[in-house]
Design a protein around this motif. Structure first.
Motif, PDB file in Angstrom:
ATOM      1  N   GLU A  70       0.839  -1.206   0.000  1.00 27.94           N
ATOM      2  CA  GLU A  70       0.000   0.000   0.000  1.00 27.94           C
ATOM      3  C   GLU A  70       0.868   1.248   0.000  1.00 27.94           C
ATOM      4  N   TRP A  71       1.870   1.296   0.881  1.00 30.42           N
ATOM      5  CA  TRP A  71       2.751   2.455   0.979  1.00 30.42           C
ATOM      6  C   TRP A  71       3.493   2.692  -0.342  1.00 30.42           C
ATOM      7  N   MET A  72       3.949   1.626  -0.953  1.00 27.87           N
ATOM      8  CA  MET A  72       4.764   1.727  -2.164  1.00 27.87           C
ATOM      9  C   MET A  72       3.931   1.836  -3.450  1.00 27.87           C
ATOM     10  N   SER A  73       2.622   1.898  -3.331  1.00 27.68           N
ATOM     11  CA  SER A  73       1.760   1.895  -4.519  1.00 27.68           C
ATOM     12  C   SER A  73       1.971   3.113  -5.417  1.00 27.68           C
ATOM     13  N   GLY A  74       2.596   4.166  -4.928  1.00 27.58           N
ATOM     14  CA  GLY A  74       2.878   5.336  -5.749  1.00 27.58           C
ATOM     15  C   GLY A  74       4.145   5.209  -6.574  1.00 27.58           C
ATOM     16  N   ASN A  75       4.819   4.076  -6.462  1.00 23.85           N
ATOM     17  CA  ASN A  75       6.051   3.848  -7.220  1.00 23.85           C
ATOM     18  C   ASN A  75       5.838   2.698  -8.191  1.00 23.85           C
ATOM     19  N   ILE A  76       6.012   2.992  -9.457  1.00 22.42           N
ATOM     20  CA  ILE A  76       5.787   1.997 -10.502  1.00 22.42           C
ATOM     21  C   ILE A  76       7.114   1.376 -10.925  1.00 22.42           C
ATOM     22  N   CYS A  77       7.115   0.043 -11.045  1.00 21.07           N
ATOM     23  CA  CYS A  77       8.261  -0.696 -11.576  1.00 21.07           C
ATOM     24  C   CYS A  77       7.769  -1.422 -12.824  1.00 21.07           C
ATOM     25  N   ARG A  78       8.190  -0.961 -13.972  1.00 17.94           N
ATOM     26  CA  ARG A  78       7.733  -1.565 -15.220  1.00 17.94           C
ATOM     27  C   ARG A  78       8.291  -2.971 -15.424  1.00 17.94           C
ATOM     28  N   CYS A  79       9.374  -3.292 -14.709  1.00 21.93           N
ATOM     29  CA  CYS A  79       9.975  -4.632 -14.815  1.00 21.93           C
ATOM     30  C   CYS A  79       9.306  -5.625 -13.870  1.00 21.93           C
ATOM     31  N   ALA A  80       8.406  -5.149 -13.024  1.00 22.19           N
ATOM     32  CA  ALA A  80       7.636  -5.997 -12.100  1.00 22.19           C
ATOM     33  C   ALA A  80       8.501  -6.698 -11.063  1.00 22.19           C
ATOM     34  N   ALA A  81       9.415  -5.963 -10.468  1.00 21.54           N
ATOM     35  CA  ALA A  81      10.265  -6.519  -9.407  1.00 21.54           C
ATOM     36  C   ALA A  81       9.609  -6.362  -8.032  1.00 21.54           C
ATOM     37  N   TYR A  82       8.296  -6.246  -7.994  1.00 16.74           N
ATOM     38  CA  TYR A  82       7.580  -5.968  -6.739  1.00 16.74           C
ATOM     39  C   TYR A  82       7.841  -6.983  -5.629  1.00 16.74           C
ATOM     40  N   PRO A  83       7.848  -8.290  -5.892  1.00 20.60           N
ATOM     41  CA  PRO A  83       8.112  -9.231  -4.788  1.00 20.60           C
ATOM     42  C   PRO A  83       9.491  -9.020  -4.156  1.00 20.60           C
ATOM     43  N   GLN A  84      10.493  -8.750  -4.990  1.00 24.93           N
ATOM     44  CA  GLN A  84      11.839  -8.514  -4.475  1.00 24.93           C
ATOM     45  C   GLN A  84      11.913  -7.183  -3.717  1.00 24.93           C
ATOM     46  N   ILE A  85      11.180  -6.189  -4.180  1.00 24.41           N
ATOM     47  CA  ILE A  85      11.155  -4.887  -3.511  1.00 24.41           C
ATOM     48  C   ILE A  85      10.553  -5.042  -2.113  1.00 24.41           C
ATOM     49  N   VAL A  86       9.445  -5.762  -2.014  1.00 23.87           N
ATOM     50  CA  VAL A  86       8.806  -5.995  -0.713  1.00 23.87           C
ATOM     51  C   VAL A  86       9.756  -6.759   0.206  1.00 23.87           C
ATOM     52  N   ALA A  87      10.408  -7.783  -0.317  1.00 21.83           N
ATOM     53  CA  ALA A  87      11.354  -8.564   0.491  1.00 21.83           C
ATOM     54  C   ALA A  87      12.511  -7.691   0.974  1.00 21.83           C
ATOM     55  N   ALA A  88      13.001  -6.809   0.125  1.00 16.84           N
ATOM     56  CA  ALA A  88      14.097  -5.909   0.499  1.00 16.84           C
ATOM     57  C   ALA A  88      13.659  -4.959   1.607  1.00 16.84           C
ATOM     58  N   ILE A  89      12.457  -4.439   1.501  1.00 16.95           N
ATOM     59  CA  ILE A  89      11.946  -3.515   2.526  1.00 16.95           C
ATOM     60  C   ILE A  89      11.785  -4.241   3.857  1.00 16.95           C
ATOM     61  N   GLN A  90      11.254  -5.448   3.808  1.00 17.37           N
ATOM     62  CA  GLN A  90      11.104  -6.222   5.050  1.00 17.37           C
ATOM     63  C   GLN A  90      12.460  -6.478   5.703  1.00 17.37           C
ATOM     64  N   ALA A  91      13.455  -6.852   4.911  1.00 14.41           N
ATOM     65  CA  ALA A  91      14.794  -7.128   5.443  1.00 14.41           C
ATOM     66  C   ALA A  91      15.430  -5.860   5.999  1.00 14.41           C
ATOM     67  N   ALA A  92      15.314  -4.755   5.272  1.00 13.79           N
ATOM     68  CA  ALA A  92      15.896  -3.491   5.733  1.00 13.79           C
ATOM     69  C   ALA A  92      15.210  -3.009   7.004  1.00 13.79           C
ATOM     70  N   ALA A  93      13.903  -3.179   7.078  1.00 12.59           N
ATOM     71  CA  ALA A  93      13.167  -2.760   8.280  1.00 12.59           C
ATOM     72  C   ALA A  93      13.652  -3.531   9.498  1.00 12.59           C
ATOM     73  N   LYS A  94      13.838  -4.831   9.350  1.00 15.13           N
ATOM     74  CA  LYS A  94      14.347  -5.645  10.464  1.00 15.13           C
ATOM     75  C   LYS A  94      15.739  -5.185  10.882  1.00 15.13           C
ATOM     76  N   LYS A  95      16.592  -4.938   9.909  1.00 19.55           N
ATOM     77  CA  LYS A  95      17.954  -4.506  10.212  1.00 19.55           C
ATOM     78  C   LYS A  95      17.950  -3.136  10.891  1.00 19.55           C
ATOM     79  N   MET A  96      17.153  -2.215  10.399  1.00 22.14           N
ATOM     80  CA  MET A  96      17.094  -0.883  10.980  1.00 22.14           C
ATOM     81  C   MET A  96      16.509  -0.907  12.380  1.00 22.14           C
TER      82      MET A  96
END
Length: 181
Positions: free
Chosen positions: A148-174
């Motif tokens: 929902e938060w990232m819905s304003g950012n479009i990825c034409r290559c459809a890397a959305y699952p990897q983007i979500v996984a990266a955010i989850q990992a970064a959030a845990k680390k932070m």
């Protein structure tokens, strides 16, 4: 018209030059105070890319719909194509270039690499800036919340699952680094 004639209108200094009015502004970009005399119609994106040569923020749609130009303005994520540079006068701007601390990447930047959260890379700087804002706002608690938060950012290559996984990992680390003494 006289060259460099100073005047005041609404508290903002401006000068009249051969090609029309220009406005004096000062913006702290990635921690460094910058001053310019610019046409008041120049967007923050144009200023960053053309005057400062900070090309991380991309000109995608130029209508505020794709998120490729996302930067932080006083800690809040904005689409730089929709903000006039004069509106940033006296404020702080952080671009993707300003996230790293020396050679150490920001946790979100590193997570995007670790999770292959990009393909062509065009949208990546905007995705990273929005991801940082998502985590800082406390909105990375679930996959649905991140999407929902990232819905304003479009990825034409459809890397959305990897983007979500990266955010989850970064959030845990932070969050883990915040708890460390």
């Amino acid at each position: 018209m006289p060259d460099d004639t100073s005047a005041r209108r609404g508290g903002t200094p401006f000068h009249v030059h051969e090609f029309g009015r220009v406005v004096d502004i000062a913006i702290r970009v990635n921690g460094v105070e910058q001053r310019w005399s610019i046409d008041p119609r120049v967007t923050l994106l144009e200023l960053l890319r053309e005057r400062l040569e900070l090309t991380g923020a991309k000109k995608g749609c130029n209508r505020g719909e794709c998120g490729a130009c996302t930067v932080q303005l006083d800690g809040r994520h904005v689409n730089a194509c929709m903000v006039l540079a004069v509106a940033a006068d006296g404020r702080a701007v952080t671009t993707v270039e300003g996230l790293a601390h020396g050679a150490a990447l920001h946790p979100v930047q590193q997570a995007f690499i670790d999770h292959d959260a990009f393909q062509c890379g065009y949208c990546t700087p905007g995705q990273i800036m929005s991801a940082v804002a998502c985590i800082e706002a406390g909105c990375a608690g679930s996959e649905a919340e991140i999407r929902e938060w990232m819905s304003g950012n479009i990825c034409r290559c459809a890397a959305y699952p990897q983007i979500v996984a990266a955010i989850q990992a970064a959030a845990k680390k932070m969050q883990a680094s915040e708890r460390e003494p």
